[in-house]
Scaffold this motif. Structure first.
Motif, PDB file in Angstrom:
ATOM      1  N   HIS A  17       0.731  -1.344  -0.051  1.00 38.43           N
ATOM      2  CA  HIS A  17      -0.093  -0.123  -0.158  1.00 38.43           C
ATOM      3  C   HIS A  17       0.920   1.417  -0.154  1.00 38.43           C
ATOM      4  N   GLY A  18       1.994   1.023   0.043  1.00 40.27           N
ATOM      5  CA  GLY A  18       2.942   2.210   0.043  1.00 40.27           C
ATOM      6  C   GLY A  18       2.913   3.133   1.462  1.00 40.27           C
ATOM      7  N   VAL A  19       2.677   2.464   2.394  1.00 34.82           N
ATOM      8  CA  VAL A  19       2.487   3.118   3.930  1.00 34.82           C
ATOM      9  C   VAL A  19       3.518   2.523   4.794  1.00 34.82           C
ATOM     10  N   GLU A  20       3.514   3.085   5.984  1.00 32.98           N
ATOM     11  CA  GLU A  20       4.423   2.560   7.188  1.00 32.98           C
ATOM     12  C   GLU A  20       3.552   1.293   7.820  1.00 32.98           C
ATOM     13  N   PRO A  21       4.524   0.437   8.176  1.00 33.37           N
ATOM     14  CA  PRO A  21       3.762  -0.592   8.955  1.00 33.37           C
ATOM     15  C   PRO A  21       3.135  -0.390  10.100  1.00 33.37           C
ATOM     16  N   ALA A  22       3.584   0.597  10.691  1.00 30.78           N
ATOM     17  CA  ALA A  22       2.759   1.181  12.067  1.00 30.78           C
ATOM     18  C   ALA A  22       1.315   1.652  11.590  1.00 30.78           C
ATOM     19  N   GLN A  23       1.124   2.098  10.436  1.00 25.33           N
ATOM     20  CA  GLN A  23      -0.133   2.512   9.825  1.00 25.33           C
ATOM     21  C   GLN A  23      -1.206   1.371   9.476  1.00 25.33           C
ATOM     22  N   ILE A  24      -0.418   0.363   9.065  1.00 27.33           N
ATOM     23  CA  ILE A  24      -1.264  -0.818   8.778  1.00 27.33           C
ATOM     24  C   ILE A  24      -1.688  -1.525   9.866  1.00 27.33           C
TER      25      ILE A  24
END
Length: 326
Positions: A262-269
């Motif tokens: 998704h092109g985001v940070e692991p923390a955001q997932i």
């Protein structure tokens, strides 16, 4: 920022809440931030629209509340913040400086009000579970604090499901203020609350404000790699004891893979997963940098699909039945 109802009440809270365990004094835990370091975090949170701030008298032996009292009101009016705190852990060495006796509950609230520099607490919660608690005494003491105007709402943290259900029932039977919320550990690696607590809260429209949605930072990076070590991870024995199982590392790996997709940070997932689960009101996240707040707010826009959710939940290893871990 999105705002949601706090369970059955008409109170509205931000979709994510800021936890203040990491704010206070490094003499308590090595990773804790003092006031000058905490101020940018509080300001960023308030400016982002986060109105739920959660702390505890036990954090840094009261210093977390003191820092909030000194700093938070420079960035927000009292009326716009939903301020939550907790009590129950030892605050001194004497026998009545802990637990849920009427004596300690009332004294602890008075001390918290002084440290927080406020006339009232929006949400007062139990903290660590005490098996010998007289639940009727607890329910009555909490209700009296609401009646006095010192507290607006009451809730519980890490309480066994049977005790929580009994407290809710007692309040109803006696015409007392019922618990409006449950704050329990809940993340991709720790889902024991799904057994009893979460279904009960959903059925009775009780707010669920889970803590550790990032598993104390475990889900943010592979901590086995030296480059990903943090002061907290190296010194937090809880993380080492409870988040180093094979399934936990598999979950962390899958989080990283989906974050890359998704092109985001692991923390955001990890945070987006918690937000996606049924009945979750406002996950409480911690921050030691202002950018952690910005990242958490961005997670509100992350959208996991059904395949992502299935991949994450399939990694789960159940934990032994134990009231200490739910």
């Amino acid at each position: 920022m999105e705002y949601v109802r706090f369970g059955r009440s008409s109170l509205r809270v931000s979709r994510i809440g800021l936890g203040a365990m990491g704010i206070g004094s490094p003499s308590w835990r090595k990773w804790i931030l003092e006031e000058n370091e905490a101020r940018p975090i509080l300001r960023t949170a308030v400016e982002a629209g986060i109105n739920l701030i959660d702390t505890c008298d036990f954090y840094s032996s009261g210093a977390s509340e003191t820092v909030l009292g000194n700093a938070l009101w420079d960035y927000a009016s009292r009326d716009e913040i939903v301020l939550a705190t907790k009590l129950g852990n030892p605050m001194s060495r004497h026998a009545n400086a802990r637990g849920y006796s009427r004596k300690h509950v009332i004294s602890a609230v008075d001390a918290s009000l002084a440290r927080l520099k406020t006339d009232y607490i929006d949400l007062l919660q139990t903290h660590i579970w005490q098996p010998d608690t007289d639940l009727e005494e607890l329910v009555v003491a909490f209700d009296d604090l609401v009646t006095s105007g010192k507290v607006r709402y009451v809730g519980a943290t890490t309480m066994p499901a049977w005790a929580f259900v009994h407290c809710v029932s007692l309040a109803k039977q006696m015409g007392r203020t019922p618990f409006a919320s449950m704050q329990c550990e809940y993340n991709i690696c720790h889902r024991e609350a799904e057994r009893e607590l979460l279904p009960f809260c959903r059925e009775y429209d009780i707010a669920i404000v889970p803590f550790s949605p990032l598993a104390r930072g475990f889900l943010c990076a592979d901590r086995r790699k030296a480059a990903n070590h943090t002061v907290r991870h190296e010194s937090d024995d809880y993380t080492l004891k409870h988040y180093h199982r094979p399934g936990d590392f598999m979950a962390q790996k899958r989080v990283a893979q989906i974050a890359e997709k998704h092109g985001v940070e692991p923390a955001q997932i990890a945070l987006a997963w918690a937000l996606r689960q049924p009945g979750i009101t406002s996950p409480i996240f911690g921050a030691t940098k202002a950018e952690h707040v910005t990242s958490a707010v961005a997670a509100l826009n992350a959208r996991l699909d059904d395949d992502d959710n299935r991949v994450l939940i399939d990694t789960y290893e159940t934990r032994p039945l134990d009231v200490r871990t739910h």
